[in-house]
Scaffold this active site. Sequence first.
Site, PDB file in Angstrom:
ATOM      1  N   CYS A 269    -110.750 -57.361  15.774  1.00 12.14           N
ATOM      2  CA  CYS A 269    -111.739 -57.917  14.857  1.00 12.14           C
ATOM      3  C   CYS A 269    -111.192 -59.167  14.170  1.00 12.14           C
ATOM      4  CB  CYS A 269    -112.119 -56.891  13.798  1.00 12.14           C
ATOM      5  SG  CYS A 269    -112.742 -55.344  14.471  1.00 12.14           S
TER       6      CYS A 269
ATOM      7  N   ARG B  78    -109.336 -62.841  20.652  1.00 12.85           N
ATOM      8  CA  ARG B  78    -108.923 -61.507  20.232  1.00 12.85           C
ATOM      9  C   ARG B  78    -109.798 -60.419  20.833  1.00 12.85           C
ATOM     10  NH1 ARG B  78    -105.935 -61.625  15.213  1.00 12.85           N
ATOM     11  NH2 ARG B  78    -106.898 -59.707  14.522  1.00 12.85           N
TER      12      ARG B  78
ATOM     13  N   TRP C 242    -114.971 -55.490  17.073  1.00 15.81           N
ATOM     14  CA  TRP C 242    -114.780 -54.648  18.249  1.00 15.81           C
ATOM     15  C   TRP C 242    -114.995 -53.210  17.813  1.00 15.81           C
ATOM     16  CZ3 TRP C 242    -115.195 -54.592  23.124  1.00 15.81           C
ATOM     17  CH2 TRP C 242    -114.682 -53.553  23.882  1.00 15.81           C
TER      18      TRP C 242
ATOM     19  N   ASN D  70    -111.725 -55.391   8.683  1.00 15.25           N
ATOM     20  CA  ASN D  70    -110.908 -55.034   9.840  1.00 15.25           C
ATOM     21  C   ASN D  70    -110.136 -53.775   9.494  1.00 15.25           C
ATOM     22  OD1 ASN D  70    -111.752 -57.421  10.973  1.00 15.25           O
ATOM     23  ND2 ASN D  70    -109.763 -58.439  10.825  1.00 15.25           N
ATOM     24  N   GLY D  71    -109.992 -52.866  10.458  1.00 13.68           N
ATOM     25  CA  GLY D  71    -109.185 -51.683  10.228  1.00 13.68           C
ATOM     26  C   GLY D  71    -109.989 -50.408  10.306  1.00 13.68           C
TER      27      GLY D  71
ATOM     28  N   GLU E 163     -89.311 -52.071  36.737  1.00 10.80           N
ATOM     29  CA  GLU E 163     -90.003 -53.264  36.247  1.00 10.80           C
ATOM     30  C   GLU E 163     -89.121 -54.497  36.373  1.00 10.80           C
ATOM     31  OE1 GLU E 163     -92.842 -55.817  34.478  1.00 10.80           O
ATOM     32  OE2 GLU E 163     -92.946 -53.939  35.614  1.00 10.80           O
TER      33      GLU E 163
ATOM     34  N   LYS F 123     -90.054 -57.839  38.596  1.00  8.30           N
ATOM     35  CA  LYS F 123     -90.091 -59.196  38.047  1.00  8.30           C
ATOM     36  C   LYS F 123     -89.233 -60.151  38.883  1.00  8.30           C
ATOM     37  CE  LYS F 123     -93.003 -58.821  34.970  1.00  8.30           C
ATOM     38  NZ  LYS F 123     -93.607 -57.930  35.969  1.00  8.30           N
TER      39      LYS F 123
ATOM     40  N   GLU G  80     -90.982 -60.847  42.165  1.00  4.20           N
ATOM     41  CA  GLU G  80     -92.247 -61.573  41.988  1.00  4.20           C
ATOM     42  C   GLU G  80     -92.035 -63.075  41.862  1.00  4.20           C
ATOM     43  OE1 GLU G  80     -95.705 -59.124  39.668  1.00  4.20           O
ATOM     44  OE2 GLU G  80     -93.883 -59.495  38.524  1.00  4.20           O
TER      45      GLU G  80
ATOM     46  N   HIS H  25     -77.118 -40.637  47.086  1.00  5.91           N
ATOM     47  CA  HIS H  25     -78.086 -40.142  48.062  1.00  5.91           C
ATOM     48  C   HIS H  25     -78.646 -41.263  48.925  1.00  5.91           C
ATOM     49  CE1 HIS H  25     -78.107 -36.104  46.315  1.00  5.91           C
ATOM     50  NE2 HIS H  25     -78.018 -36.717  45.138  1.00  5.91           N
TER      51      HIS H  25
ATOM     52  N   LYS I 284    -103.317 -63.298  39.181  1.00  2.00           N
ATOM     53  CA  LYS I 284    -103.174 -62.668  37.871  1.00  2.00           C
ATOM     54  C   LYS I 284    -103.948 -61.363  37.794  1.00  2.00           C
ATOM     55  CE  LYS I 284    -101.742 -62.213  33.729  1.00  2.00           C
ATOM     56  NZ  LYS I 284    -100.353 -61.747  33.584  1.00  2.00           N
TER      57      LYS I 284
END
Length: 611
Positions: free
Chosen positions: A2, A27, A75, A100-101, A484, A488, A491, A507, A606
């Site tokens: 928001c 946002r 939102w 907001n909140g 990850e 990266k 990629e 192993h 993307k």
Amino acid sequence: MCGIVGAVADRQVQNILLEGLKRLEYRGYDSAGMAVLSADARLSRQRAVGKVAALEEKLQASGLRGHVGIAHTRWATHGRPTENNAHPHQSGDSLAVVHNGIIENYEILKADLEGQGYVFLSETDTEVIAHLMSREVSRHDDLLSAFQHVVDMLNGAYALAVTHADYPDQIVGARKGSPLVVGVGIDEAFLASDPLALLQVTDRFIYLQEGDVARLTVGGNIEIFNAGQSVERPSAIFEHGDGAVSRGDYRHFMLKEIHEQSQVIANTLEGRLGDRHVFTRILGAEADDLLAHVKNIQIVACGTSYHAGMVARYWLEKLAGIPTQVEVASEYRYREVVVPEGTLFVTLSQSGETADTLAALRYASQKGGYLASLAICNVPGSSLVRESDLTLMTQAGPEIGVASTKAFTTQLVALLLLTLALRHVRQGDDDVQARLVNALRELPRLITRGLALDSAIETMSAAFAEKHHALFLGRGTMFPIALEGALKLKEISYIHAEAYPAGELKHGPLALVDSDMPVIAVAPNDELLEKLKSNLQEVRARGGELFVFADEHVAINESEGVHVLRMPAVDDVIAPILYTLPLQLLSYHVAVLKGTDVDQPRNLAKSVTVE
């Protein structure tokens, strides 16, 4: 998500408010609105579902004008995205409020107000504030006193702005758990949830602190109070207004987005942390009842988001005691799934348009048997968000680089928030939650410290420039982080990289280790540290060169073939988020040395919108 904008000036402010809303569109939101006080102290309001452009059309048709006003992008958390639920909310024809909140005690307050004859026209928690203000204005001598009394009645997180026709020269605002800044103009003043909203009128801001209440009056007078006492807050020049879709001073978007992580993680935590627990209503007004019935969790995602889900499995089973399965979306929908009773179906996606993840959600919805579906996503209004029963939005902002960085860490934060919300519903308040809430509050500061290692990691990256393969190792929650890190590196640098649980070395993977195979390990100070150190000795015994990111208190020393970079000490639950940073930076600097296209690596997009 928001956004709040407010203005008090001798000139008309409706265009300033509208431009502020446009600057907050990044946002995410589902409705927008504006209320202004005209020269004859008449309050006028316009609201619209959808984009700010829809509100703009209404404003042009209505001829809304005024010197004092507030505006908002919303939102939905309480109530559907409808015009009645859009902000600003009014009580009668004189008062308007934007918020907001989440107000945690709004149901109790609402019942009390209804008993006094107040009629509610929306499904929101915010309308409670409007009616409370209307009641208290009639009991107090001025708007500020009434406002301070109302704020004292609210439990939860909020940023607020209120205007009233009986006080046509002022706006009052407050913050607790959600940001609010005061824009300092020349004989005029402004309010906003984000400085970016006001850069068209000022670059000087006062950042309100927790519990601050502010009164802005025509002529640019700004008064700030805390606990009923007048306080002074410094103003500062905002020096970073290049915009979220500009590289600014950074060479690549990826580097910019890596360095934004301290701020976007703070944004993702905004308004979601109580003193000792996570607000369960971050998932909606009915979250407590739903979360109490969760017996199993199925997480479905792709790529980087899948790795975030793998970390969350450790958290959910250890901290919330809930059996959790994590599956690649493209595989999930091509098998006969058995759905255990009380299963929450969780999808993760930065864009909310990932084809395989969307298809998995639709498959699950068609199959039935799930308690509910929850989307953790960075894009409000995306297909995944629209088609899920519940949403938990991240606040990464636009991510331009194809290789996800800040979207990944904000997903981890959101998943930990979900974990702690489930623990709170199942076990009530406890010291573990309090410890982790404090750790989350400290996380943005630790992220900043971690990012200060950038230059040291750049130096380290030279050892990888001529390599063709790399091996990443981790144990426990660090195994998905190793995955990850390997993703990266491949990629954006096109170096073949694999990741393994360190205990699996014997192993098979040890066959790959030689002096030409760099081995990267992440070593926080956790219960598996001694096991990991033994695994690293196995690498050195085979001539492998080690690059270790280790907690500053861990006894792993540099020696021939062993390079150690010290990380800030961190709670072991939070460690996966922090230890992501050096792996991102390492991949970035290796790619730069190799001369690849960092932001748009070959063969990748993307948002993967086809299977």
